[in-house]
Design a protein around this motif. Structure first.
Motif, PDB file in Angstrom:
ATOM      1  N   SER A  90      -8.784  24.833  27.532  1.00 54.06           N
ATOM      2  CA  SER A  90      -8.068  25.022  28.803  1.00 54.06           C
ATOM      3  C   SER A  90      -7.420  26.406  28.808  1.00 54.06           C
ATOM      4  O   SER A  90      -7.200  27.010  27.747  1.00 54.06           O
ATOM      5  N   ALA A  91      -7.126  26.907  29.998  1.00 49.36           N
ATOM      6  CA  ALA A  91      -6.531  28.244  30.115  1.00 49.36           C
ATOM      7  C   ALA A  91      -5.678  28.330  31.367  1.00 49.36           C
ATOM      8  O   ALA A  91      -5.882  27.585  32.332  1.00 49.36           O
ATOM      9  N   GLY A  92      -4.730  29.256  31.342  1.00 49.57           N
ATOM     10  CA  GLY A  92      -3.864  29.504  32.502  1.00 49.57           C
ATOM     11  C   GLY A  92      -4.341  30.749  33.234  1.00 49.57           C
ATOM     12  O   GLY A  92      -4.558  31.800  32.612  1.00 49.57           O
ATOM     13  N   PHE A 159       2.791  30.217  23.783  1.00 44.74           N
ATOM     14  CA  PHE A 159       2.556  29.376  24.963  1.00 44.74           C
ATOM     15  C   PHE A 159       3.762  29.496  25.893  1.00 44.74           C
ATOM     16  O   PHE A 159       3.606  29.656  27.099  1.00 44.74           O
ATOM     17  N   VAL A 178      -5.268  33.153  30.316  1.00 42.79           N
ATOM     18  CA  VAL A 178      -4.692  33.125  28.968  1.00 42.79           C
ATOM     19  C   VAL A 178      -5.021  31.809  28.271  1.00 42.79           C
ATOM     20  O   VAL A 178      -4.984  30.745  28.881  1.00 42.79           O
ATOM     21  N   GLU A 179      -5.395  31.926  27.010  1.00 41.83           N
ATOM     22  CA  GLU A 179      -5.539  30.781  26.110  1.00 41.83           C
ATOM     23  C   GLU A 179      -5.040  31.248  24.746  1.00 41.83           C
ATOM     24  O   GLU A 179      -4.291  32.222  24.688  1.00 41.83           O
ATOM     25  N   MET A 180      -5.445  30.579  23.645  1.00 42.60           N
ATOM     26  CA  MET A 180      -4.796  30.942  22.391  1.00 42.60           C
ATOM     27  C   MET A 180      -5.730  31.107  21.180  1.00 42.60           C
ATOM     28  O   MET A 180      -5.237  31.260  20.055  1.00 42.60           O
ATOM     29  N   SER A 203      -6.558  25.248  33.816  1.00 46.52           N
ATOM     30  CA  SER A 203      -5.754  24.026  33.949  1.00 46.52           C
ATOM     31  C   SER A 203      -4.456  24.280  34.711  1.00 46.52           C
ATOM     32  O   SER A 203      -3.823  23.343  35.194  1.00 46.52           O
ATOM     33  N   ASP A 204      -4.047  25.539  34.795  1.00 48.72           N
ATOM     34  CA  ASP A 204      -2.815  25.879  35.502  1.00 48.72           C
ATOM     35  C   ASP A 204      -2.870  27.358  35.882  1.00 48.72           C
ATOM     36  O   ASP A 204      -3.720  28.087  35.379  1.00 48.72           O
ATOM     37  N   LEU A 206      -0.553  30.884  36.409  1.00 45.57           N
ATOM     38  CA  LEU A 206       0.726  31.603  36.329  1.00 45.57           C
ATOM     39  C   LEU A 206       1.002  32.347  37.619  1.00 45.57           C
ATOM     40  O   LEU A 206       2.132  32.737  37.887  1.00 45.57           O
TER      41      LEU A 206
END
Ligand SMILES: O=P(O)(O)O[C@H]1O[C@H](CO)[C@@H](O)[C@H]1O
Ligand SMILES: O=c1cc[nH]c(=O)[nH]1
Length: 232
Positions: A90-92, A159, A178-180, A203-204, A206
């Motif tokens: 998932s990523a923002g 996060f 963004v992810e990690m 998933s969301d 910013l």
């Protein structure tokens, strides 16, 4: 058995899907694989091997962040001979036109992680997706009528950022989301001359502040996973 993976040699397929969440790995195996068996439970980081459309494929959680995925990628490649490592995460979103539920292929991964800074003595290494896997993913998505976006992503070590506006410095330079983990995965794969690709679902955001429910995430993750499974 390696330090963090309790599998026997030969238990893991040459192609593996890598979600951060071990329960997503279990869900993928139970939903998509024929005859899945569990090869790892160490630290609750479930790993399964089965077949998909007759092809042998594995899935395993990686945990969150560059250090965690780097441990698993190292062991999968050097101890179990894995050749194709496909992150499904998932990523923002960092861009107004990268919407909730969009599927993003990470062509490259910028990072705030200190790992590559240490590794390259402060110089700037550019973690990059494998071209062959990337093209195959584009073709698979097109054949399934799944729209995709592709570009640079950010693999962040944080996060929860103190500065809620800090994403803007990345979005100004075209970073999609963004992810990690992608930067860590791409670097380890390059070092060992194997193939890696990160396929992400937004998933969301910013930008808009929107977020998906758990139920929505399950359904929309299906697109990303169905593209990833075609790479086996
Ligand atoms: O959905 P996964 O694969 O876990 O990926 C994203 O979600 C986690 C943060 O919630 C981080 O691992 C980030 O990269
Ligand atoms: O790492 C992540 C994953 C999803 N959404 C975010 O904002 N960050």
């Amino acid at each position: 058995m390696s330090v963090h993976i309790g599998a026997k040699k030969g238990d893991i397929a040459e192609t593996i899907l890598l979600p951060g969440d071990p329960l997503r790995a279990k869900w993928i195996a139970e939903t998509y694989f024929d005859n899945p068996f569990c090869f790892n439970e160490i630290r609750g980081m479930y790993g399964y091997t089965g077949t998909y459309n007759g092809k042998r494929v594995s899935v395993m959680g990686t945990g969150m962040g560059v250090p965690s995925i780097s441990i698993y990628a190292n062991e999968l490649i050097t101890e179990y001979g894995v050749k194709n490592l496909i992150r499904v995460g998932s990523a923002g979103s960092y861009q107004a036109d990268v919407k909730i539920r969009d599927v993003v292929l990470a062509m490259s991964a910028s990072s705030t992680s200190g790992v590559n800074e240490l590794r390259f003595g402060g110089a700037d290494y550019a973690p990059t997706a494998n071209f062959g896997l990337f093209i195959k993913a584009v073709e698979a998505a097109r054949s399934k009528n799944i729209p995709i976006k592709a570009g640079n992503v950010l693999s962040s070590d944080e996060f929860y950022e103190d500065d809620k506006e800090s994403f803007k410095k990345w979005s100004k330079f075209g970073v999609l989301c963004v992810e990690m983990e992608a930067a860590g995965l791409y670097t380890i794969a390059a070092k060992h001359r194997v193939n890696a690709l990160a396929i992400l679902t937004i998933s969301d955001s910013l930008v808009s502040g929107e977020s998906t429910t758990s139920k929505e995430r399950e359904t929309t993750f299906k697109h990303m996973i169905e593209v990833a499974l075609e790479l086996a």
